[in-house]
Design an enzyme around this catalytic site. Structure first.
Site, PDB file in Angstrom:
ATOM      1  N   GLU D 128       0.811  -1.217   0.000  1.00  0.00           N
ATOM      2  CA  GLU D 128       0.000   0.000   0.000  1.00  0.00           C
ATOM      3  C   GLU D 128       0.848   1.273   0.000  1.00  0.00           C
ATOM      4  OE1 GLU D 128      -4.207  -0.918   1.499  1.00  0.00           O
ATOM      5  OE2 GLU D 128      -2.920  -0.972   3.276  1.00  0.00           O
ATOM      6  N   HIS D 147      -0.826   5.426   7.637  1.00  0.00           N
ATOM      7  CA  HIS D 147      -1.997   4.594   7.302  1.00  0.00           C
ATOM      8  C   HIS D 147      -2.168   3.558   8.396  1.00  0.00           C
ATOM      9  CE1 HIS D 147      -4.718   1.758   5.700  1.00  0.00           C
ATOM     10  NE2 HIS D 147      -3.817   0.894   5.296  1.00  0.00           N
ATOM     11  N   HIS D 149      -5.118   0.960  11.010  1.00  0.00           N
ATOM     12  CA  HIS D 149      -6.368   0.200  11.122  1.00  0.00           C
ATOM     13  C   HIS D 149      -6.965   0.394  12.515  1.00  0.00           C
ATOM     14  CE1 HIS D 149      -4.237  -2.859   8.201  1.00  0.00           C
ATOM     15  NE2 HIS D 149      -4.500  -1.727   7.619  1.00  0.00           N
ATOM     16  N   HIS D 217     -11.589  -0.858   6.495  1.00  0.00           N
ATOM     17  CA  HIS D 217     -10.144  -0.987   6.402  1.00  0.00           C
ATOM     18  C   HIS D 217      -9.411  -0.155   7.461  1.00  0.00           C
ATOM     19  CE1 HIS D 217      -6.555  -1.134   3.366  1.00  0.00           C
ATOM     20  NE2 HIS D 217      -6.141  -0.958   4.584  1.00  0.00           N
TER      21      HIS D 217
END
Lengths: 284, 284, 284, 284
Positions: D128, D147, D149, D217
């Protein structure tokens, strides 16, 4: 005996050194304590005079209070705890603006009740120190003040549902606690109680209560000593969580009767938890 | 082998010393254990006679039980656990009034069933010791008693929604548990079970059950030994949480059938978790 | 370099020794590993033959899996994880009946697929070992099995609300998972899958799925290797919690589309989390 | 003094070594830092040129950011944090594909804005990484990207209920944050932003906002430096939890006024929490 004790002390110091900044307290005890402000030479004409060195035990308790509130999850990286100076009720003690968990005895400063530092020496100041100064002005009975952002209390602070006394540990909540809506005092602000006027408005909202909620922000708890102010911050969060859990069950709830709450508070003593919290703050 | 073991022992002691007061147990084992009350010379004419020294292993287990309940989040700074004296069923053992996590073998005292201390030596006593004494009187089958304030159980204690047996670990809940409403026994109180009369009322509410809830306060769990009383306190909280979570999902819930609950309890054994909990209490 | 490394190793061993029973693994590595069962002389005529010593690396991974599941909060004092023997698909490896967090290489035993131990030597056996044996019989693709009581999964197990795939980490949930209702297979029981017949019924309910829920009890996850079975137990709990939180918000929820779930699982690899979990299990 | 300090340093190193891979940073400080990519000889004709060695202090901050996000519960075994190269705005720095908690200075790689590695040397890459490259392309003001979760944010990402600014710590949420629905950009996918096209679509959805949610996500947060991007990830989760708790109470909620939110952000500074987080990342 002596040879047995020495390695023990060394071990305690090591363990503490690896975890926190309170190591001076843990390793060297009261001997190493020192009020940073005591020998201060005011750098400007406006700086107020010092009340003299505070009791080293009081400084240690204030450092310990900072650390307890971090360990117990009441403070994250923000929040402040202060205590009135033992030599002069027109002075209070509080750290310079740093994360409470890192506060050491050297970081403690002296302030007058307008929240002017006695000897800032360029260190940054908590913008919200006016919460503390204005409460000490308005409430001669108050010796310690905590301002925190503890999570379940913040959730209640924005809700139309009032936080109520549910368990005996929350008896100090009494009938209900006031909520400070900063819009009423200052309109659209940056949410900080960062002036004498806002501090005064907050102190007026507090009135004679032991605690208040701040909308979208957190809470203030006060007490006749550090263990009371600290214990109330811890148990305010506990009670907010207990009430949220009880409400989620969906049934009816029996709250403490105001008379029960008064009787519980009449015998309240934080000596036993303070012994535990203090040990954890020093050795963990 | 011996030279390999010795440093290991030293390490264990260091690690323990930095975390808790149970270091005597951890470092020196049973050899250092001592019943504080054993050589007591009653200071007043009313003090009852001692049953003699308790089994050091029982004292160690009681200290460990205090610490387990703190580690597992059942005790915060409050709560008590006691055990019946192994030499005399009319005596029980419990710490003086301090935070359970800090209790050491030296802190264990002996009480008669009216909850009079055998040799107080000026130490403060748990005000709620009458919970323990009155249950030992009423329930010859009970060898250990825990009183706690565990959070999800407190939330159920004030709710009209009953706590029920949902998972096999909560099978001891059976059909339902009683709730002690102190207003029924004492009117408007300070919420403490601090007299023989209140203790007796609580024991009557308990009846022949393994546990009871106390409105706005906490719970009591009992058992035929320390692992049972401790395990029930731990799993009462677990089951309260499981039920609260299941109810929040909003569907219908299948609870344990009373026959399932009976069969689970018939084979219940806390030996495996006790081994784990004990290890954590001693070495963590 | 050598002198720098040696104290490091010693430190690692000390730290581990103070926290867990996995110290042999942590300090001495694969060299100290040993399959307890390998030289077993069957004590009764009925004991099956051993498949011979298992790969020490597999034993280490199994010990690590026990500890990971405890650290990640999937196991409390109960639960089991097993792995198929690398030399013989009709044998599997699992600890004797003790708390998973305490399991060491010496505790690992060998079982045949009827869950008979090869060399029990008087050690207690998990009563629910039939879950493992019957799944290995029915599912040649399965190499590892976990049975746990993880809390949010238990809450779903008793609810009419199905657990669904919500986040990509829960894609293995797919369309839905089956729930094993032990009443259907055994009527009113003590809730344990403690016989070949109950194990077979559970394996039939599992079918070709990667996991199943057990009403009022817990879950089973399986996989083609230990990281998959362990990872699924961890993320089953994570997803149950995510769904419970999302449902509590009260709006509508977008779940994974079955096609998304299939595509996620097609590229699933637990290598990266396994490296982290393993490190924590060995050095924490 | 010197002899007192040296054992202290040794202790810090030992403690760190037992807990994490950041030991090089903790024990040897900036002196040992090194950009892995600096002397890279491109292994294929397509590998872009290096911008030269990055500031070792920036590498240390990036390693610390990885560890902070793991300690604060934002990262589990997954997620990534990156920072723009200090010598060349067309390059960014990020670890190779491993669990963030294990990242060391040696693991940091250099990428161009198409997310091609400068010197991969066979190490696996985060699939990613295009999230990072495309945001750096589209947003010259952005210097750091996270990024994650984080759990309460994932619950909001699948709900029709929007995440809103409730407490001052969440003021950066402003009016509302966008949610990236990968089905709009890529149809039925494996949920990963694993191509330039998907990364570009995500960057377009982000627009000029400080953060975005990714359905089923997680989230992305950005900032003008690492403390901002990290702090926003931490407080996005905090605010999601606060809002979920407040909504569960069932009353009406007062959110931050957009003007309040703007004023809070105008004075936002993560210096104080960063000092605490960094200390914990290095010494815990």
């Amino acid at each position: 005996m002596k040879s047995t004790m020495r390695p023990m002390v060394r071990v305690l110091c090591q363990a503490t050194a690896t975890r926190s900044a309170v190591l001076v307290v843990a390793c060297f005890g009261a001997a190493g304590l020192w009020v940073a402000a005591q020998s201060a030479a005011p750098s400007t004409g406006r700086a107020p005079a010092s009340a003299g060195p505070a009791d080293p035990k009081l400084i240690e308790d204030l450092v310990v209070a900072n650390r307890i509130l971090a360990i117990e999850g009441v403070f994250d990286a923000m929040g402040q705890v202060s205590v009135r100076h033992d030599r002069d009720p027109t002075r209070y003690l509080m750290a310079y603006a740093r994360a409470p968990e890192l506060v050491t005895p050297e970081d403690i400063m002296e302030f007058d009740l307008d929240s002017n530092p006695i000897d800032a020496r360029g260190r940054p100041l908590y913008k919200e120190r006016f919460i503390h100064g204005e409460i000490y002005k308005a409430r001669p009975d108050v010796v310690a003040v905590v301002h925190n952002h503890s999570p379940f209390v913040v959730s209640f602070s924005v809700s139309s549902v009032p936080l109520r006394a549910l368990a005996h540990s929350g008896a100090f909540i009494g009938d209900r606690l006031p909520t400070f809506e900063i819009r009423g005092a200052g309109g659209m602000t940056d949410m900080l109680v960062s002036s004498l006027a806002l501090g005064r408005a907050l102190a007026q909202t507090l009135g004679d209560k032991p605690a208040l909620l701040m909308r979208g922000h957190g809470a203030v708890t006060v007490g006749p000593n550090l263990p009371h102010a600290v214990g109330r911050s811890i148990y305010l969060e506990v009670n907010a969580k207990l009430q949220a859990q009880a409400m989620a069950l969906g049934g009816t709830i029996t709250y403490l009767d105001p008379e029960e709450a008064r009787k519980v508070e009449a015998r309240r003593d934080y000596g036993r938890p303070w012994e535990l919290w203090r040990r954890k703050a020093l050795f963990k």
